[in-house]
Scaffold this motif. Structure first.
Motif, PDB file in Angstrom:
ATOM      1  N   GLY A 137       0.814  -1.209   0.000  1.00 59.50           N
ATOM      2  CA  GLY A 137       0.000   0.000   0.000  1.00 59.50           C
ATOM      3  C   GLY A 137       0.843   1.253   0.000  1.00 59.50           C
ATOM      4  O   GLY A 137       1.899   1.303   0.637  1.00 59.50           O
ATOM      5  N   CYS A 138       0.363   2.258  -0.719  1.00 57.58           N
ATOM      6  CA  CYS A 138       1.043   3.559  -0.814  1.00 57.58           C
ATOM      7  C   CYS A 138       0.048   4.680  -0.538  1.00 57.58           C
ATOM      8  O   CYS A 138      -1.147   4.522  -0.736  1.00 57.58           O
ATOM      9  N   ASN A 139       0.599   5.824  -0.164  1.00 56.63           N
ATOM     10  CA  ASN A 139      -0.216   7.027  -0.118  1.00 56.63           C
ATOM     11  C   ASN A 139      -0.120   7.727  -1.474  1.00 56.63           C
ATOM     12  O   ASN A 139       0.611   7.258  -2.358  1.00 56.63           O
ATOM     13  N   CYS A 140      -0.824   8.796  -1.627  1.00 50.19           N
ATOM     14  CA  CYS A 140      -0.881   9.488  -2.925  1.00 50.19           C
ATOM     15  C   CYS A 140       0.155  10.591  -3.085  1.00 50.19           C
ATOM     16  O   CYS A 140       0.082  11.381  -4.027  1.00 50.19           O
ATOM     17  N   PHE A 141       1.143  10.663  -2.177  1.00 44.99           N
ATOM     18  CA  PHE A 141       2.105  11.748  -2.205  1.00 44.99           C
ATOM     19  C   PHE A 141       3.508  11.344  -2.631  1.00 44.99           C
ATOM     20  O   PHE A 141       4.458  12.112  -2.447  1.00 44.99           O
ATOM     21  N   CYS A 142       3.669  10.164  -3.194  1.00 38.91           N
ATOM     22  CA  CYS A 142       4.960   9.722  -3.753  1.00 38.91           C
ATOM     23  C   CYS A 142       6.103   9.811  -2.745  1.00 38.91           C
ATOM     24  O   CYS A 142       7.213  10.215  -3.097  1.00 38.91           O
ATOM     25  N   ALA A 179       6.334   8.634 -11.154  1.00 40.24           N
ATOM     26  CA  ALA A 179       5.763   8.944 -12.471  1.00 40.24           C
ATOM     27  C   ALA A 179       4.274   9.292 -12.383  1.00 40.24           C
ATOM     28  O   ALA A 179       3.683   9.705 -13.376  1.00 40.24           O
ATOM     29  N   THR A 180       3.675   9.141 -11.195  1.00 41.92           N
ATOM     30  CA  THR A 180       2.278   9.510 -10.997  1.00 41.92           C
ATOM     31  C   THR A 180       2.213  10.942 -10.474  1.00 41.92           C
ATOM     32  O   THR A 180       3.224  11.516 -10.069  1.00 41.92           O
ATOM     33  N   VAL A 181       1.036  11.512 -10.459  1.00 40.01           N
ATOM     34  CA  VAL A 181       0.856  12.892 -10.010  1.00 40.01           C
ATOM     35  C   VAL A 181       0.854  12.936  -8.473  1.00 40.01           C
ATOM     36  O   VAL A 181       0.022  12.297  -7.829  1.00 40.01           O
ATOM     37  N   THR A 182       1.788  13.678  -7.905  1.00 37.11           N
ATOM     38  CA  THR A 182       1.897  13.800  -6.455  1.00 37.11           C
ATOM     39  C   THR A 182       0.665  14.480  -5.871  1.00 37.11           C
ATOM     40  O   THR A 182       0.237  15.528  -6.353  1.00 37.11           O
ATOM     41  N   GLY A 183       0.099  13.850  -4.839  1.00 38.07           N
ATOM     42  CA  GLY A 183      -1.024  14.435  -4.128  1.00 38.07           C
ATOM     43  C   GLY A 183      -2.370  14.329  -4.822  1.00 38.07           C
ATOM     44  O   GLY A 183      -3.343  14.930  -4.376  1.00 38.07           O
ATOM     45  N   ASP A 184      -2.454  13.553  -5.876  1.00 27.95           N
ATOM     46  CA  ASP A 184      -3.700  13.416  -6.635  1.00 27.95           C
ATOM     47  C   ASP A 184      -4.614  12.386  -5.961  1.00 27.95           C
ATOM     48  O   ASP A 184      -4.328  11.196  -5.971  1.00 27.95           O
ATOM     49  N   GLN A 185      -5.699  12.850  -5.393  1.00 30.40           N
ATOM     50  CA  GLN A 185      -6.625  11.966  -4.698  1.00 30.40           C
ATOM     51  C   GLN A 185      -7.277  10.968  -5.651  1.00 30.40           C
ATOM     52  O   GLN A 185      -7.716   9.896  -5.237  1.00 30.40           O
ATOM     53  N   LYS A 187      -5.854   9.033  -7.517  1.00 27.02           N
ATOM     54  CA  LYS A 187      -5.058   7.801  -7.560  1.00 27.02           C
ATOM     55  C   LYS A 187      -5.617   6.716  -6.646  1.00 27.02           C
ATOM     56  O   LYS A 187      -5.321   5.535  -6.845  1.00 27.02           O
ATOM     57  N   LEU A 188      -6.418   7.099  -5.645  1.00 28.95           N
ATOM     58  CA  LEU A 188      -6.961   6.106  -4.718  1.00 28.95           C
ATOM     59  C   LEU A 188      -7.645   4.987  -5.488  1.00 28.95           C
ATOM     60  O   LEU A 188      -8.472   5.233  -6.367  1.00 28.95           O
ATOM     61  N   GLY A 189      -7.273   3.752  -5.149  1.00 26.03           N
ATOM     62  CA  GLY A 189      -7.864   2.588  -5.805  1.00 26.03           C
ATOM     63  C   GLY A 189      -7.190   2.193  -7.102  1.00 26.03           C
ATOM     64  O   GLY A 189      -7.610   1.255  -7.766  1.00 26.03           O
ATOM     65  N   THR A 190      -6.111   2.897  -7.462  1.00 25.30           N
ATOM     66  CA  THR A 190      -5.368   2.575  -8.684  1.00 25.30           C
ATOM     67  C   THR A 190      -3.990   2.035  -8.295  1.00 25.30           C
ATOM     68  O   THR A 190      -3.656   1.964  -7.113  1.00 25.30           O
ATOM     69  N   ILE A 191      -3.201   1.692  -9.291  1.00 27.66           N
ATOM     70  CA  ILE A 191      -1.859   1.164  -9.048  1.00 27.66           C
ATOM     71  C   ILE A 191      -0.853   1.792  -9.994  1.00 27.66           C
ATOM     72  O   ILE A 191      -1.215   2.345 -11.039  1.00 27.66           O
ATOM     73  N   SER A 192       0.401   1.692  -9.619  1.00 28.69           N
ATOM     74  CA  SER A 192       1.527   1.822 -10.542  1.00 28.69           C
ATOM     75  C   SER A 192       2.363   0.579 -10.258  1.00 28.69           C
ATOM     76  O   SER A 192       2.196  -0.061  -9.220  1.00 28.69           O
ATOM     77  N   PHE A 193       3.219   0.215 -11.181  1.00 25.23           N
ATOM     78  CA  PHE A 193       4.028  -0.983 -10.932  1.00 25.23           C
ATOM     79  C   PHE A 193       5.320  -0.946 -11.718  1.00 25.23           C
ATOM     80  O   PHE A 193       5.475  -0.168 -12.659  1.00 25.23           O
ATOM     81  N   ALA A 194       6.233  -1.791 -11.288  1.00 27.28           N
ATOM     82  CA  ALA A 194       7.528  -1.932 -11.956  1.00 27.28           C
ATOM     83  C   ALA A 194       7.905  -3.399 -11.946  1.00 27.28           C
ATOM     84  O   ALA A 194       7.398  -4.182 -11.145  1.00 27.28           O
ATOM     85  N   GLU A 195       8.795  -3.758 -12.842  1.00 28.40           N
ATOM     86  CA  GLU A 195       9.305  -5.130 -12.912  1.00 28.40           C
ATOM     87  C   GLU A 195      10.761  -5.134 -12.482  1.00 28.40           C
ATOM     88  O   GLU A 195      11.506  -4.204 -12.785  1.00 28.40           O
ATOM     89  N   ASN A 234       2.536  -0.888  -6.576  1.00 23.37           N
ATOM     90  CA  ASN A 234       2.271   0.178  -5.627  1.00 23.37           C
ATOM     91  C   ASN A 234       0.761   0.395  -5.660  1.00 23.37           C
ATOM     92  O   ASN A 234       0.232   0.910  -6.639  1.00 23.37           O
ATOM     93  N   GLY A 235       0.068  -0.010  -4.618  1.00 24.42           N
ATOM     94  CA  GLY A 235      -1.379   0.136  -4.568  1.00 24.42           C
ATOM     95  C   GLY A 235      -1.742   1.395  -3.790  1.00 24.42           C
ATOM     96  O   GLY A 235      -1.368   1.530  -2.621  1.00 24.42           O
ATOM     97  N   TYR A 236      -2.453   2.309  -4.408  1.00 23.02           N
ATOM     98  CA  TYR A 236      -2.804   3.577  -3.755  1.00 23.02           C
ATOM     99  C   TYR A 236      -4.030   3.370  -2.881  1.00 23.02           C
ATOM    100  O   TYR A 236      -5.164   3.472  -3.328  1.00 23.02           O
ATOM    101  N   THR A 237      -3.746   3.053  -1.613  1.00 19.70           N
ATOM    102  CA  THR A 237      -4.791   2.666  -0.668  1.00 19.70           C
ATOM    103  C   THR A 237      -5.075   3.735   0.387  1.00 19.70           C
ATOM    104  O   THR A 237      -5.992   3.569   1.184  1.00 19.70           O
ATOM    105  N   GLN A 238      -4.285   4.783   0.388  1.00 22.81           N
ATOM    106  CA  GLN A 238      -4.550   5.864   1.340  1.00 22.81           C
ATOM    107  C   GLN A 238      -4.101   7.181   0.744  1.00 22.81           C
ATOM    108  O   GLN A 238      -3.166   7.244  -0.048  1.00 22.81           O
ATOM    109  N   TYR A 239      -4.817   8.237   1.133  1.00 24.94           N
ATOM    110  CA  TYR A 239      -4.463   9.565   0.643  1.00 24.94           C
ATOM    111  C   TYR A 239      -3.413  10.171   1.564  1.00 24.94           C
ATOM    112  O   TYR A 239      -2.281  10.393   1.167  1.00 24.94           O
ATOM    113  N   HIS A 240      -3.794  10.420   2.815  1.00 27.34           N
ATOM    114  CA  HIS A 240      -2.880  11.020   3.787  1.00 27.34           C
ATOM    115  C   HIS A 240      -1.969   9.974   4.406  1.00 27.34           C
ATOM    116  O   HIS A 240      -2.285   8.792   4.415  1.00 27.34           O
TER     117      HIS A 240
END
Length: 151
Positions: A23-28, A51-57, A59-67, A79-85
């Motif tokens: 889980g990640c927050n939305c602030f990178c 690579a995602t937008v910092t602080g963008d609410q 993003k909640l419920g979305t992902i980014s990923f790497a290999e 990286n699962g965006y499971t929390q904002y703050h």
């Protein structure tokens, strides 16, 4: 949901999982908890977060990923965006975001071996009983394992 004691990162490196989700927050930030460890172990996962937008609410419920390639096998780090703050007292994990993250994980990584820690139940302040039921429902029919941290 299977349960396994250990370290999800070490298990992924050993080939136990093809996908790990945290889980990640939305602030990178990836500055605490397992996110910080992921950032250090898999820098490409942090780059995917950046690579995602910092602080963008949104993003909640979305992902980014790497290999990452470890020897002869590939691990996908989600990286699962499971929390904002990420600061302050109380519950920060968003249960609907957890549901969204794991719906996306199932959609994009179905058929792969998936491992995850107690997402949202540590620094996120969530109730693991609720979160684990959400994950189990969203990953129904998939090979997925909760890794209870043990060094």
């Amino acid at each position: 949901m299977k349960h396994l004691p250990g370290d999800v990162i070490q298990l992924a490196r050993a080939g136990t999982f093809e996908v790990i989700v945290h889980g990640c927050n939305c602030f990178c930030t990836m500055g605490a908890g397992i996110a910080k460890t992921i950032k250090q172990a898999f820098p490409a996962a942090y780059q995917a977060d950046l690579a995602t937008v910092t602080g963008d609410q949104a993003k909640l419920g979305t992902i980014s990923f790497a290999e990452a390639f470890i020897g002869d096998h590939k691990v996908i780090i989600v990286n699962g965006y499971t929390q904002y703050h990420f600061k302050g007292p109380g519950r920060k994990v968003d249960y609907d975001a957890v549901r969204g993250v794991f719906a996306v994980v199932k959609s994009q990584f179905s058929g792969l071996r998936i491992g995850y820690p107690a997402i949202g139940a540590g620094l996120g302040g969530g109730d693991w009983k609720i979160i684990s039921r959400i994950i189990d429902a969203e990953l129904a029919g998939e090979d997925h394992t909760f890794v209870q941290y043990r060094a």
